[in-house]
Design an enzyme around this catalytic site. Sequence first.
Site, PDB file in Angstrom:
ATOM      1  N   GLY A  23     -80.277 -55.373  83.881  1.00 56.43           N
ATOM      2  CA  GLY A  23     -80.828 -54.119  84.408  1.00 56.43           C
ATOM      3  C   GLY A  23     -81.460 -53.224  83.367  1.00 56.43           C
ATOM      4  O   GLY A  23     -82.379 -52.477  83.686  1.00 56.43           O
ATOM      5  N   PHE A  24     -80.995 -53.294  82.141  1.00 58.10           N
ATOM      6  CA  PHE A  24     -81.545 -52.401  81.121  1.00 58.10           C
ATOM      7  C   PHE A  24     -81.579 -53.102  79.772  1.00 58.10           C
ATOM      8  O   PHE A  24     -80.678 -53.877  79.463  1.00 58.10           O
ATOM      9  CB  PHE A  24     -80.695 -51.128  80.992  1.00 58.10           C
ATOM     10  CG  PHE A  24     -80.593 -50.352  82.265  1.00 58.10           C
ATOM     11  CD1 PHE A  24     -81.617 -49.487  82.657  1.00 58.10           C
ATOM     12  CD2 PHE A  24     -79.502 -50.509  83.107  1.00 58.10           C
ATOM     13  CE1 PHE A  24     -81.548 -48.797  83.862  1.00 58.10           C
ATOM     14  CE2 PHE A  24     -79.425 -49.819  84.315  1.00 58.10           C
ATOM     15  CZ  PHE A  24     -80.449 -48.963  84.692  1.00 58.10           C
ATOM     16  N   GLY A  25     -82.598 -52.776  78.994  1.00 59.86           N
ATOM     17  CA  GLY A  25     -82.641 -53.228  77.610  1.00 59.86           C
ATOM     18  C   GLY A  25     -81.788 -52.303  76.755  1.00 59.86           C
ATOM     19  O   GLY A  25     -81.315 -51.258  77.219  1.00 59.86           O
ATOM     20  N   GLY A  26     -81.583 -52.696  75.524  1.00 62.65           N
ATOM     21  CA  GLY A  26     -80.922 -51.810  74.566  1.00 62.65           C
ATOM     22  C   GLY A  26     -79.424 -51.674  74.710  1.00 62.65           C
ATOM     23  O   GLY A  26     -78.811 -50.778  74.135  1.00 62.65           O
ATOM     24  N   ASP A  77     -89.131 -59.443  81.986  1.00 61.57           N
ATOM     25  CA  ASP A  77     -88.005 -59.029  82.837  1.00 61.57           C
ATOM     26  C   ASP A  77     -88.496 -58.283  84.062  1.00 61.57           C
ATOM     27  O   ASP A  77     -88.951 -57.143  83.970  1.00 61.57           O
ATOM     28  CB  ASP A  77     -87.078 -58.099  82.037  1.00 61.57           C
ATOM     29  CG  ASP A  77     -86.297 -58.848  80.984  1.00 61.57           C
ATOM     30  OD1 ASP A  77     -85.576 -59.799  81.345  1.00 61.57           O
ATOM     31  OD2 ASP A  77     -86.408 -58.480  79.795  1.00 61.57           O
ATOM     32  N   GLY A 117     -79.482 -60.377  76.027  1.00 66.14           N
ATOM     33  CA  GLY A 117     -78.814 -59.076  76.083  1.00 66.14           C
ATOM     34  C   GLY A 117     -78.078 -58.736  74.806  1.00 66.14           C
ATOM     35  O   GLY A 117     -77.125 -59.411  74.431  1.00 66.14           O
ATOM     36  N   GLY A 118     -78.593 -57.741  74.097  1.00 65.77           N
ATOM     37  CA  GLY A 118     -77.909 -57.259  72.896  1.00 65.77           C
ATOM     38  C   GLY A 118     -77.941 -58.233  71.729  1.00 65.77           C
ATOM     39  O   GLY A 118     -77.133 -58.124  70.798  1.00 65.77           O
ATOM     40  N   GLY A 167     -84.976 -58.046  72.820  1.00 63.23           N
ATOM     41  CA  GLY A 167     -85.896 -56.957  73.118  1.00 63.23           C
ATOM     42  C   GLY A 167     -85.905 -55.937  72.003  1.00 63.23           C
ATOM     43  O   GLY A 167     -86.794 -55.923  71.129  1.00 63.23           O
ATOM     44  N   SER A 168     -84.872 -55.087  71.988  1.00 63.58           N
ATOM     45  CA  SER A 168     -84.824 -54.003  71.009  1.00 63.58           C
ATOM     46  C   SER A 168     -84.865 -54.505  69.584  1.00 63.58           C
ATOM     47  O   SER A 168     -85.520 -53.905  68.727  1.00 63.58           O
ATOM     48  CB  SER A 168     -83.538 -53.194  71.175  1.00 63.58           C
ATOM     49  OG  SER A 168     -83.175 -53.121  72.516  1.00 63.58           O
ATOM     50  N   SER A 223     -88.354 -59.947  74.436  1.00 59.97           N
ATOM     51  CA  SER A 223     -88.454 -59.320  75.755  1.00 59.97           C
ATOM     52  C   SER A 223     -89.379 -58.118  75.675  1.00 59.97           C
ATOM     53  O   SER A 223     -89.111 -57.160  74.943  1.00 59.97           O
ATOM     54  CB  SER A 223     -87.074 -58.864  76.232  1.00 59.97           C
ATOM     55  OG  SER A 223     -87.241 -57.975  77.320  1.00 59.97           O
TER      56      SER A 223
HETATM   57  C1  DX5 Z   1     -81.740 -57.022  80.606  1.00 60.22           C
HETATM   58  C2  DX5 Z   1     -82.866 -57.971  80.312  1.00 60.22           C
HETATM   59  C3  DX5 Z   1     -83.025 -58.332  78.888  1.00 60.22           C
HETATM   60  C4  DX5 Z   1     -83.315 -57.172  77.981  1.00 60.22           C
HETATM   61  C5  DX5 Z   1     -82.974 -57.561  76.585  1.00 60.22           C
HETATM   62  O1  DX5 Z   1     -81.531 -56.939  81.977  1.00 60.22           O
HETATM   63  O2  DX5 Z   1     -82.698 -59.190  81.017  1.00 60.22           O
HETATM   64  O3  DX5 Z   1     -84.014 -59.341  78.718  1.00 60.22           O
HETATM   65  O4  DX5 Z   1     -84.641 -56.755  78.028  1.00 60.22           O
HETATM   66  O5  DX5 Z   1     -83.117 -56.441  75.791  1.00 60.22           O
HETATM   67  P1  DX5 Z   1     -82.199 -56.164  74.522  1.00 60.22           P
HETATM   68  O6  DX5 Z   1     -82.460 -57.280  73.585  1.00 60.22           O
HETATM   69  O7  DX5 Z   1     -82.663 -54.844  74.065  1.00 60.22           O
HETATM   70  O8  DX5 Z   1     -80.762 -56.188  75.008  1.00 60.22           O
HETATM   71 ZN    ZN Z   2     -84.108 -60.891  80.505  1.00 57.88          ZN
END
Ligand code: DX5
Ligand code: ZN
Length: 222
Positions: A141-144, A34, A175-176, A196-197, A7
């Site tokens: 809504g948020f990464g990490g 995203d 997610g995570g 992502g992270s 991501s």
């Molecule tokens: C969250 C996004 C995810 C996010 C994943 O709303 O849909 O795709 O970027 O990021 P990580 O892997 O950091 O949870």
């Molecule tokens: Zn996503």
Amino acid sequence: MYYLAPSILAADFGNLASDIQAVDQAGAEYIHLDVMDGVFVPSISFGMPVIASVRSCTQRIFDVHLMITEPIRYIDEFVKAGADIITVHVEACEDVKATLQKIKDSGVKAGIALSPKTKPEAIFPYLNMVDLVLVMSVEPGFGGQKYIEGSEDKVAAIKAEIDRCDLQIDLSVDGGINKDNAAKVLDQGANVLVAGSSVYRGDIAGNVRDFLEIFERKNHQT
Ligand code: DX5
Ligand code: ZN
């Protein structure tokens, strides 16, 4: 087949093209994009112009995750920007079938996503229309954020229904996801991991290779 979908939400937006090329060259098959509108989810990320501007930097599959209200309004524009797969949230569409049909009619693959509080059964009526199901393992809504334990049970329930209906659908978890919990979601039937992270923090190429090794191990098991 197992696929890694890094991501770019966790990438450096000032060096987006090279951050995308880094995961491409390390062997990631999908690029997960995203899109957030500040309405369906609290945050705002990026939209069509950003996707269009990085389209030429890679041949990898653009897996566009729309966290926007009434995505049917923008399907044509995301196709034009270069999406290969467009995933919409079951919670965000007034008419889910019409939205998925519009995606398919545009000539790209269609995905359906569900948030953590949404029951797996909510997407069952649409399984025969989609190429991909995306299970959110954090609130969108948020990464990490931290993986919500038990999300793998939802993966298992959806996988069972996919198999019962004898469908060929990618099952993605978002997610995570990290190297410690990847195997357990794969074990329950997921074949696409969004990360992502855990890809973009630290050694990007090394992180991608670690995920690909987890896939290799899984391939040898089965
Ligand atoms: C969250 C996004 C995810 C996010 C994943 O709303 O849909 O795709 O970027 O990021 P990580 O892997 O950091 O949870
Ligand atoms: Zn996503």
